[in-house]
Scaffold this motif. Sequence first.
Motif, PDB file in Angstrom:
ATOM      1  N   ARG A   6       0.834  -1.208   0.000  1.00 28.18           N
ATOM      2  CA  ARG A   6       0.000   0.000   0.000  1.00 28.18           C
ATOM      3  C   ARG A   6       0.866   1.255   0.000  1.00 28.18           C
ATOM      4  NH1 ARG A   6      -3.272  -2.949   3.853  1.00 28.18           N
ATOM      5  NH2 ARG A   6      -5.236  -3.611   2.885  1.00 28.18           N
ATOM      6  N   ALA A   7       1.999   1.151   0.648  1.00 28.26           N
ATOM      7  CA  ALA A   7       2.892   2.315   0.744  1.00 28.26           C
ATOM      8  C   ALA A   7       3.683   2.557  -0.538  1.00 28.26           C
ATOM      9  CB  ALA A   7       3.848   2.136   1.919  1.00 28.26           C
ATOM     10  N   HIS A   8       3.974   1.495  -1.270  1.00 26.67           N
ATOM     11  CA  HIS A   8       4.908   1.638  -2.392  1.00 26.67           C
ATOM     12  C   HIS A   8       4.302   1.344  -3.777  1.00 26.67           C
ATOM     13  CE1 HIS A   8       8.357   2.220   0.252  1.00 26.67           C
ATOM     14  NE2 HIS A   8       7.898   1.227   1.007  1.00 26.67           N
ATOM     15  N   TYR A   9       3.141   0.721  -3.832  1.00 26.44           N
ATOM     16  CA  TYR A   9       2.564   0.353  -5.131  1.00 26.44           C
ATOM     17  C   TYR A   9       1.084   0.698  -5.196  1.00 26.44           C
ATOM     18  CZ  TYR A   9       6.765  -2.232  -6.503  1.00 26.44           C
ATOM     19  OH  TYR A   9       8.044  -2.568  -6.844  1.00 26.44           O
ATOM     20  N   LYS A  10       0.677   1.177  -6.368  1.00 24.37           N
ATOM     21  CA  LYS A  10      -0.740   1.437  -6.603  1.00 24.37           C
ATOM     22  C   LYS A  10      -1.279   0.447  -7.633  1.00 24.37           C
ATOM     23  CE  LYS A  10      -0.193   4.789 -10.389  1.00 24.37           C
ATOM     24  NZ  LYS A  10      -0.536   6.138 -10.884  1.00 24.37           N
ATOM     25  N   LEU A  11      -2.544   0.112  -7.495  1.00 20.43           N
ATOM     26  CA  LEU A  11      -3.196  -0.774  -8.465  1.00 20.43           C
ATOM     27  C   LEU A  11      -3.524   0.023  -9.719  1.00 20.43           C
ATOM     28  CD1 LEU A  11      -4.501  -3.541  -9.128  1.00 20.43           C
ATOM     29  CD2 LEU A  11      -6.615  -2.667  -8.117  1.00 20.43           C
ATOM     30  N   VAL A  12      -2.990  -0.414 -10.843  1.00 20.13           N
ATOM     31  CA  VAL A  12      -3.201   0.286 -12.108  1.00 20.13           C
ATOM     32  C   VAL A  12      -4.390  -0.276 -12.868  1.00 20.13           C
ATOM     33  CG1 VAL A  12      -2.197   0.806 -14.375  1.00 20.13           C
ATOM     34  CG2 VAL A  12      -0.768   0.879 -12.324  1.00 20.13           C
ATOM     35  N   LYS A  13      -4.452  -1.605 -12.941  1.00 17.97           N
ATOM     36  CA  LYS A  13      -5.510  -2.213 -13.739  1.00 17.97           C
ATOM     37  C   LYS A  13      -5.716  -3.661 -13.326  1.00 17.97           C
ATOM     38  CE  LYS A  13      -6.949  -2.801 -18.611  1.00 17.97           C
ATOM     39  NZ  LYS A  13      -8.231  -2.091 -18.457  1.00 17.97           N
ATOM     40  N   GLU A  14      -6.962  -4.086 -13.383  1.00 16.35           N
ATOM     41  CA  GLU A  14      -7.303  -5.495 -13.168  1.00 16.35           C
ATOM     42  C   GLU A  14      -7.615  -6.133 -14.518  1.00 16.35           C
ATOM     43  OE1 GLU A  14     -10.632  -5.265 -10.547  1.00 16.35           O
ATOM     44  OE2 GLU A  14      -9.390  -5.216  -8.725  1.00 16.35           O
ATOM     45  N   PHE A  15      -6.993  -7.257 -14.783  1.00 14.42           N
ATOM     46  CA  PHE A  15      -7.249  -8.002 -16.019  1.00 14.42           C
ATOM     47  C   PHE A  15      -7.996  -9.280 -15.646  1.00 14.42           C
ATOM     48  CE2 PHE A  15      -3.389  -5.544 -16.738  1.00 14.42           C
ATOM     49  CZ  PHE A  15      -3.660  -4.918 -17.943  1.00 14.42           C
ATOM     50  N   ARG A  16      -9.154  -9.485 -16.253  1.00 16.59           N
ATOM     51  CA  ARG A  16     -10.001 -10.619 -15.912  1.00 16.59           C
ATOM     52  C   ARG A  16     -10.324 -11.438 -17.166  1.00 16.59           C
ATOM     53  NH1 ARG A  16      -7.997  -9.448 -11.971  1.00 16.59           N
ATOM     54  NH2 ARG A  16      -8.910  -8.705  -9.994  1.00 16.59           N
ATOM     55  N   ILE A  17     -10.120 -12.745 -17.065  1.00 19.87           N
ATOM     56  CA  ILE A  17     -10.354 -13.618 -18.217  1.00 19.87           C
ATOM     57  C   ILE A  17     -11.818 -13.621 -18.622  1.00 19.87           C
ATOM     58  CG2 ILE A  17     -10.620 -15.678 -16.761  1.00 19.87           C
ATOM     59  CD1 ILE A  17      -9.102 -15.502 -20.329  1.00 19.87           C
ATOM     60  N   LYS A  18     -12.719 -13.401 -17.675  1.00 27.27           N
ATOM     61  CA  LYS A  18     -14.159 -13.406 -17.995  1.00 27.27           C
ATOM     62  C   LYS A  18     -14.526 -12.293 -18.973  1.00 27.27           C
ATOM     63  CE  LYS A  18     -15.462 -10.702 -13.897  1.00 27.27           C
ATOM     64  NZ  LYS A  18     -15.819  -9.470 -14.634  1.00 27.27           N
ATOM     65  N   ASP A  19     -13.682 -11.275 -19.050  1.00 26.14           N
ATOM     66  CA  ASP A  19     -13.941 -10.170 -19.983  1.00 26.14           C
ATOM     67  C   ASP A  19     -13.478 -10.488 -21.392  1.00 26.14           C
ATOM     68  OD1 ASP A  19     -14.906  -8.679 -17.817  1.00 26.14           O
ATOM     69  OD2 ASP A  19     -12.913  -7.896 -17.347  1.00 26.14           O
ATOM     70  N   HIS A  20     -12.911 -11.674 -21.591  1.00 24.19           N
ATOM     71  CA  HIS A  20     -12.378 -12.051 -22.906  1.00 24.19           C
ATOM     72  C   HIS A  20     -13.007 -13.345 -23.408  1.00 24.19           C
ATOM     73  CE1 HIS A  20      -9.424  -9.159 -21.507  1.00 24.19           C
ATOM     74  NE2 HIS A  20      -9.026  -9.015 -22.757  1.00 24.19           N
ATOM     75  N   LEU A  21     -14.259 -13.542 -23.105  1.00 27.40           N
ATOM     76  CA  LEU A  21     -14.944 -14.769 -23.519  1.00 27.40           C
ATOM     77  C   LEU A  21     -16.028 -14.491 -24.550  1.00 27.40           C
ATOM     78  CD1 LEU A  21     -15.294 -16.515 -20.024  1.00 27.40           C
ATOM     79  CD2 LEU A  21     -13.490 -16.801 -21.727  1.00 27.40           C
ATOM     80  N   LYS A  22     -15.915 -13.386 -25.239  1.00 28.81           N
ATOM     81  CA  LYS A  22     -16.923 -13.023 -26.229  1.00 28.81           C
ATOM     82  C   LYS A  22     -16.342 -13.142 -27.636  1.00 28.81           C
ATOM     83  CE  LYS A  22     -19.445  -9.888 -23.177  1.00 28.81           C
ATOM     84  NZ  LYS A  22     -20.513 -10.882 -22.984  1.00 28.81           N
ATOM     85  N   SER A  23     -17.219 -13.455 -28.580  1.00 32.11           N
ATOM     86  CA  SER A  23     -16.827 -13.556 -29.986  1.00 32.11           C
ATOM     87  C   SER A  23     -18.007 -13.192 -30.871  1.00 32.11           C
ATOM     88  CB  SER A  23     -16.366 -14.987 -30.306  1.00 32.11           C
ATOM     89  OG  SER A  23     -16.155 -15.166 -31.692  1.00 32.11           O
ATOM     90  N   ASP A  24     -17.716 -12.742 -32.077  1.00 31.63           N
ATOM     91  CA  ASP A  24     -18.782 -12.442 -33.040  1.00 31.63           C
ATOM     92  C   ASP A  24     -19.449 -13.708 -33.549  1.00 31.63           C
ATOM     93  OD1 ASP A  24     -18.207  -9.753 -32.791  1.00 31.63           O
ATOM     94  OD2 ASP A  24     -16.785  -9.756 -34.472  1.00 31.63           O
ATOM     95  N   TYR A  25     -18.803 -14.851 -33.311  1.00 31.05           N
ATOM     96  CA  TYR A  25     -19.327 -16.129 -33.785  1.00 31.05           C
ATOM     97  C   TYR A  25     -19.829 -16.943 -32.596  1.00 31.05           C
ATOM     98  CZ  TYR A  25     -16.555 -14.627 -37.768  1.00 31.05           C
ATOM     99  OH  TYR A  25     -16.024 -13.891 -38.799  1.00 31.05           O
ATOM    100  N   PRO A  26     -21.125 -17.264 -32.551  1.00 30.69           N
ATOM    101  CA  PRO A  26     -21.717 -17.948 -31.385  1.00 30.69           C
ATOM    102  C   PRO A  26     -21.000 -19.254 -31.018  1.00 30.69           C
ATOM    103  CG  PRO A  26     -23.447 -17.155 -32.837  1.00 30.69           C
ATOM    104  CD  PRO A  26     -22.160 -16.933 -33.559  1.00 30.69           C
ATOM    105  N   ILE A  27     -20.588 -20.046 -32.034  1.00 32.23           N
ATOM    106  CA  ILE A  27     -19.932 -21.323 -31.744  1.00 32.23           C
ATOM    107  C   ILE A  27     -18.592 -21.083 -31.057  1.00 32.23           C
ATOM    108  CG2 ILE A  27     -18.872 -23.377 -32.754  1.00 32.23           C
ATOM    109  CD1 ILE A  27     -20.990 -23.324 -34.924  1.00 32.23           C
ATOM    110  N   ILE A  28     -17.842 -20.105 -31.559  1.00 28.51           N
ATOM    111  CA  ILE A  28     -16.543 -19.779 -30.955  1.00 28.51           C
ATOM    112  C   ILE A  28     -16.733 -19.292 -29.520  1.00 28.51           C
ATOM    113  CG2 ILE A  28     -14.487 -18.345 -31.122  1.00 28.51           C
ATOM    114  CD1 ILE A  28     -14.700 -20.407 -33.329  1.00 28.51           C
TER     115      ILE A  28
END
Length: 495
Positions: free
Chosen positions: A453-475
């Motif tokens: 907390r003293a030396h580092y700040k959280l810049v970004k959270e990366f979550r795999i659930k945000d990368h489960l979309k596709s333009d193709y329903p089967i994919i």
Amino acid sequence: MAEIKNQKIPIYAVLGTVIFKLLFLPTHYIQEDAFITWRVAQNLLDYGVIGFNGTTKISASTTHLYVFLSYIFNLIFGKENFIEPLLIFNSILFTIGSLFLSHLLLKNVWHKAIFIFLTGVLPPAIKISILGMEYGLLFFLEMALLYYGFHKGKKWTLVILPILILFTRIDTVIFLGVVFIIDILWNKKVRWLYILGGILGIASVLAFNELYFGELVNNTIIAKKIAYDNHFTFQQNMEYFAQNFGNFWGMLKLPGDFNPLTVFLLIFELVCFIYLIRQKDQRNYFLWIIFVFGWAKQLIFLSQRSLFDWYYWVPQILLFVPVLIFVLEQKVKKYLWISLFIIFYIIPMLIFQTIHSIATGNGEWNYRREIGLFLHQYEKDKNQWIFLEPAGYIPYFSGLKTIDEVGLVDKDVQHEILKDKPNFWINTVKNRKPKYLLTYDDLYQKKDAEYFRAHYKLVKEFRIKDHLKSDYPIIEKIYILKPSGSDYNLYQRIN
């Protein structure tokens, strides 16, 4: 003329198999470690040094020869365009290797052609071809040694090819050793040129490591031994072997410790091998070589708790070869045998590998690569350091100098592990003060939360659930069915 045309059928099979496997390129299923090798190659291109972080020499890649091959492809095609040509080249090398193997084991040209294709679409063969690792090159060299050195009697290959094989991977002493032992037992004579090749290969690799890096053995081997070393009892080793045998011996991983498909496959491979060698054919010499090597390599690596998939790809293929030959050479209802084999084994395995490639490619290329690209834009100073694990996609695409938790690309981590393994991570952070930390954990909830907390700040959270979309329903359904990747938190040093 007809005979000449017939002899070209296996060549057409090579071309057809390579073209077929191009269909897997859009999945972008590339192994994490490939990007370590490629960054080393680009480091050589930029700094004239085999290393990972600028001018510091380190054997961050296990394979020397493939680093140089990657360097050549970067030089020819450029950093932005070399990957696809190199993957295609890997596929060509592997498939030519399967052509050599077919010449050693089969006589009928149509059998050879079918063998080449069926071998090429097995899951480990697809991985060898498209995942960017050195095993296409290695398979080509090993099969070329058997074909030209031990079948055609080309003496120069007995000296040159062992050197190239050992420069590809030092653990190929297992393959070369098995060939040496079986050759003596079978032919009752010593091939002194082959011994010379082996001695020169080992000596040249060790000399290169010592003179260039100041170490006899590749840093990757040392780092993994230090990071993953656990002092097991014999009983614990046996239990560990039993737990992992099922998912590394065969070609299909299943949840849990017991994999009945692997047990069935192992028994079938043994039955087919015994059936073939009882025929007293000259090819038995090569069948013994590939089968004993397959068993030896897998037993050695499993017993040493080396649980990385790629160690087992070549043995998995070679142990399966007797099954392919057995099916192809059936004389009664042979078309039925081949049809059933393709329908009930090849096609299901191909479907499995397709799903696996699409899902894992998403987790690697569309997710981890995005983290690297984010960092590439976020941090313009490429001399800043990031501490993370693993050291493939994200360092490659971010361009940042890297400390990895295993010590593959930075030796200082190894020293921290040796000094105080339970606390090596926090000690590395405090001593090295990297600007960025990329971790699976919420650092503000860990034991040293006050320090973070003293030396580092959280810049970004990366979550795999945000990368489960596709333009193709089967994919998209495949992404959801088999999400691939881990959640990350990115922290930046503030003081």
